[in-house]
Write a protein that holds these residues in place. Structure first.
Motif, PDB file in Angstrom:
ATOM      1  N   LEU A  42     -11.678  15.073  10.472  1.00 38.50           N
ATOM      2  CA  LEU A  42     -12.667  13.751  10.030  1.00 38.50           C
ATOM      3  C   LEU A  42     -13.320  14.263  10.396  1.00 38.50           C
ATOM      4  CD1 LEU A  42     -12.529  11.497   7.662  1.00 38.50           C
ATOM      5  CD2 LEU A  42     -12.254  10.584   9.702  1.00 38.50           C
ATOM      6  N   LEU A  73       1.170  -1.270  -0.148  1.00 37.38           N
ATOM      7  CA  LEU A  73       0.222  -0.179   0.126  1.00 37.38           C
ATOM      8  C   LEU A  73       1.286   1.254   0.018  1.00 37.38           C
ATOM      9  CD1 LEU A  73      -2.653  -0.659   2.891  1.00 37.38           C
ATOM     10  CD2 LEU A  73      -3.070  -1.156   0.089  1.00 37.38           C
ATOM     11  N   LEU A 109       1.210   2.957  -2.344  1.00 36.46           N
ATOM     12  CA  LEU A 109      -0.324   3.423  -3.283  1.00 36.46           C
ATOM     13  C   LEU A 109      -0.802   5.545  -3.201  1.00 36.46           C
ATOM     14  CD1 LEU A 109      -2.797   0.203  -3.444  1.00 36.46           C
ATOM     15  CD2 LEU A 109      -1.396   1.890  -5.493  1.00 36.46           C
ATOM     16  N   VAL A 110      -0.022   5.141  -1.251  1.00 36.97           N
ATOM     17  CA  VAL A 110      -0.227   6.273  -0.231  1.00 36.97           C
ATOM     18  C   VAL A 110       0.737   7.341  -0.872  1.00 36.97           C
ATOM     19  CG1 VAL A 110      -0.005   7.118   2.425  1.00 36.97           C
ATOM     20  CG2 VAL A 110      -0.664   4.808   1.769  1.00 36.97           C
ATOM     21  N   GLU A 161      -6.464   5.360   3.028  1.00 32.94           N
ATOM     22  CA  GLU A 161      -7.471   6.427   2.914  1.00 32.94           C
ATOM     23  C   GLU A 161      -7.323   7.074   4.017  1.00 32.94           C
ATOM     24  OE1 GLU A 161      -9.652   7.609   0.257  1.00 32.94           O
ATOM     25  OE2 GLU A 161     -10.266   9.288   1.949  1.00 32.94           O
ATOM     26  N   LEU A 172     -13.947   4.829  -2.105  1.00 33.66           N
ATOM     27  CA  LEU A 172     -13.867   4.576  -0.924  1.00 33.66           C
ATOM     28  C   LEU A 172     -14.281   5.820  -0.578  1.00 33.66           C
ATOM     29  CD1 LEU A 172     -14.476   3.174   1.485  1.00 33.66           C
ATOM     30  CD2 LEU A 172     -12.354   3.169   2.311  1.00 33.66           C
ATOM     31  N   GLY A 173     -12.754   6.803  -1.079  1.00 38.34           N
ATOM     32  CA  GLY A 173     -12.968   8.364  -0.469  1.00 38.34           C
ATOM     33  C   GLY A 173     -14.133   8.906  -1.282  1.00 38.34           C
ATOM     34  N   MET A 204     -17.181   8.358   1.144  1.00 33.16           N
ATOM     35  CA  MET A 204     -17.402   9.374   2.166  1.00 33.16           C
ATOM     36  C   MET A 204     -17.196  10.687   1.533  1.00 33.16           C
ATOM     37  SD  MET A 204     -14.030   7.754   4.459  1.00 33.16           S
ATOM     38  CE  MET A 204     -13.830   5.855   4.479  1.00 33.16           C
ATOM     39  N   ASP A 205     -17.070  10.701   0.281  1.00 33.03           N
ATOM     40  CA  ASP A 205     -17.130  12.333  -0.235  1.00 33.03           C
ATOM     41  C   ASP A 205     -18.828  12.894   0.024  1.00 33.03           C
ATOM     42  OD1 ASP A 205     -14.645  13.392   0.427  1.00 33.03           O
ATOM     43  OD2 ASP A 205     -14.777  13.483  -1.663  1.00 33.03           O
ATOM     44  N   GLN A 247     -20.908  10.959   0.827  1.00 32.59           N
ATOM     45  CA  GLN A 247     -21.895  10.674   2.647  1.00 32.59           C
ATOM     46  C   GLN A 247     -21.441  12.169   3.199  1.00 32.59           C
ATOM     47  OE1 GLN A 247     -20.012   7.857   5.789  1.00 32.59           O
ATOM     48  NE2 GLN A 247     -22.324   7.481   5.650  1.00 32.59           N
ATOM     49  N   GLU A 248     -19.882  12.862   3.519  1.00 28.80           N
ATOM     50  CA  GLU A 248     -20.373  14.160   3.918  1.00 28.80           C
ATOM     51  C   GLU A 248     -21.339  14.683   3.186  1.00 28.80           C
ATOM     52  OE1 GLU A 248     -15.884  15.026   4.451  1.00 28.80           O
ATOM     53  OE2 GLU A 248     -15.884  12.880   5.787  1.00 28.80           O
ATOM     54  N   PHE A 297       4.461   5.075   7.967  1.00 27.36           N
ATOM     55  CA  PHE A 297       3.282   4.066   7.534  1.00 27.36           C
ATOM     56  C   PHE A 297       3.925   2.442   7.428  1.00 27.36           C
ATOM     57  CE2 PHE A 297       2.445   0.976   4.088  1.00 27.36           C
ATOM     58  CZ  PHE A 297       0.747   0.810   3.581  1.00 27.36           C
ATOM     59  N   SER A 313      -9.178  10.359  -3.467  1.00 26.56           N
ATOM     60  CA  SER A 313      -8.073   9.499  -4.119  1.00 26.56           C
ATOM     61  C   SER A 313      -8.089   8.226  -4.472  1.00 26.56           C
ATOM     62  CB  SER A 313      -6.928   9.410  -2.942  1.00 26.56           C
ATOM     63  OG  SER A 313      -7.641   8.898  -1.437  1.00 26.56           O
ATOM     64  N   SER A 354      -1.125   9.354  -3.747  1.00 24.71           N
ATOM     65  CA  SER A 354      -2.372   9.696  -3.715  1.00 24.71           C
ATOM     66  C   SER A 354      -1.336  11.048  -3.185  1.00 24.71           C
ATOM     67  CB  SER A 354      -2.823   8.631  -2.818  1.00 24.71           C
ATOM     68  OG  SER A 354      -3.591   7.975  -3.330  1.00 24.71           O
TER      69      SER A 354
END
Lengths: 216, 162
Positions: free
Chosen positions: A84, A62, A65-66, B40, A128-129, A132-133, A135-136, B13, A125, A69
């Motif tokens: 958050l 990961l 990927l992080v 995320e 899932l992001g 969530m966006d 939803q918010e 990380f 990103s 992003s």
């Protein structure tokens, strides 16, 4: 004669013995066979919990990927973002702040009821992001519409707010109509919303999508 | 406090992602979703770096962000996705193979209802206080206690039938 401990107390004592406030409690357990049996069962749960693994390795690497992003984030996002879950403020403060934000946005011309401007969105990103966006943003949208509905706003502001809310609904319905397979129900909703917008403000300048660049 | 550079973020990380991943996996039960949540969470942590007030360790802070992301994901996925409990049998235990009883417990935890699973993992596995769990999941303290009691009661039955 001793007082029985509740099952909740026994469980708490067995699973978090270091948090026990009284050294008398274990003695009480020892005096009662029923309490001791129940305590024993929760203690075995405690032992099983302590055997649980503490780490696991994801199937994918990961880190790249992080980092990718992070690299793709606009530089302006690197400072002073909201947490958050924002701390709760009194309703009156939130309502006033939201109303002020709406008015300020109109004054700055950022809410374009004719859809002549591209929304200044930051791409999420990941899927899932994005979820969530949605939803918010949905929560904020509903709250803002409720504020416009309930507050004693000038007629022009109310009309602009209604038009902006309709435009957002219209755009969302168009996007959702093509979410997985073409959805006839949502297409119908989008058509109705488009007709409603048209009756109030004339034909929309971009009838099929918010995100499509203007051809004008 | 400046936003960390790539190397600092990478170090953070490498140090913490495996533990955070496992906590998230216990919430959402699906490895692919857990991986998305971890990604995320670190991105959100990086973006809100200046919001860290130093009241806990950096790991706990990021874990809190991940838990909130996981909770959102678990609530939205819970109705549609079944427990991938066999995945939990492959979890690591440093220096030894997973004990049979721990695999049974993992499976039992995965079968709990979402709220019960969340409060049990945070309170009894991760060791957060009831008040901290309530804040992380945006629940009342009494609600946390009620779900915790039911979860514990169900677990002792699942792993050791009376």
């Amino acid at each position: 004669m001793h007082q029985h401990l509740s099952e909740e107390e026994l469980a708490e004592l067995a699973l978090h013995p270091h948090e026990a406030t009284s050294s008398l409690v274990p003695a009480q357990i020892g005096d009662c066979a029923e309490c001791a049996t129940l305590y024993g069962r929760y203690h075995r749960l405690h032992d099983a919990v302590s055997e649980l693994p503490r780490t696991a390795t994801p199937g994918r690497d990961l880190l790249p990927l992080v980092l990718r992003s992070v690299d793709e984030e606009p530089a302006t996002l690197a400072v002073g973002l909201r947490p958050l879950i924002a701390p709760k403020r009194p309703l009156s403060v939130r309502v006033l702040a939201m109303a002020a934000s709406v008015l300020l946005a109109f004054m700055l011309g950022r809410l374009s009821v004719n859809g002549n401007e591209e929304p200044s969105a930051v791409l999420p990103s990941s899927p899932l992001g994005a979820a969530m966006d949605v939803q918010e943003a949905g929560t904020k949208y509903l709250t803002a519409v409720a504020v416009l509905t309930r507050m004693d706003a000038p007629p022009q502001v109310r009309a602009q707010g209604r038009a902006a809310a309709l435009a957002t609904l219209y755009g969302a319905a168009l996007q959702l109509a093509h979410f997985e397979t073409p959805d006839g129900n949502l297409s119908g909703i989008a058509t109705s919303l488009g007709a409603e917008r048209e009756s109030a403000h004339g034909p929309p300048s971009r009838p099929d999508s918010f995100s499509r660049p203007s051809s004008r | 406090m400046n936003t960390p550079d790539s190397e600092e973020l990478a170090q953070l990380f490498r140090s913490h992602h495996r533990r955070i991943y496992l906590t998230v996996l216990r919430f959402v039960r699906q490895p692919a979703i857990a991986e998305d949540v971890v990604q995320e969470a670190f991105l959100r942590a990086w973006k809100s770096w200046n919001a860290f007030r130093g009241e806990s360790s950096r790991e706990t802070w990021i874990c809190g962000i991940a838990i909130r992301c996981a909770w959102q994901a678990a609530r939205s996925e819970g109705k549609h996705v079944g427990a991938d409990v066999d995945e939990l049998a492959h979890l690591e235990s440093p220096g030894r193979l997973p004990h049979e009883s721990s695999i049974d417990l993992e499976r039992a935890i995965a079968r709990l209802p979402p709220r019960g699973r969340a409060v049990f993992v945070l309170r009894d596995v991760e060791g957060f206080s009831v008040d901290e769990v309530a804040a992380l999941l945006d629940m009342a303290t009494g609600t946390v206690k009620a779900h915790l009691f039911q979860a514990r009661k169900r677990l002792i039955t699942l792993i050791e039938p009376a």
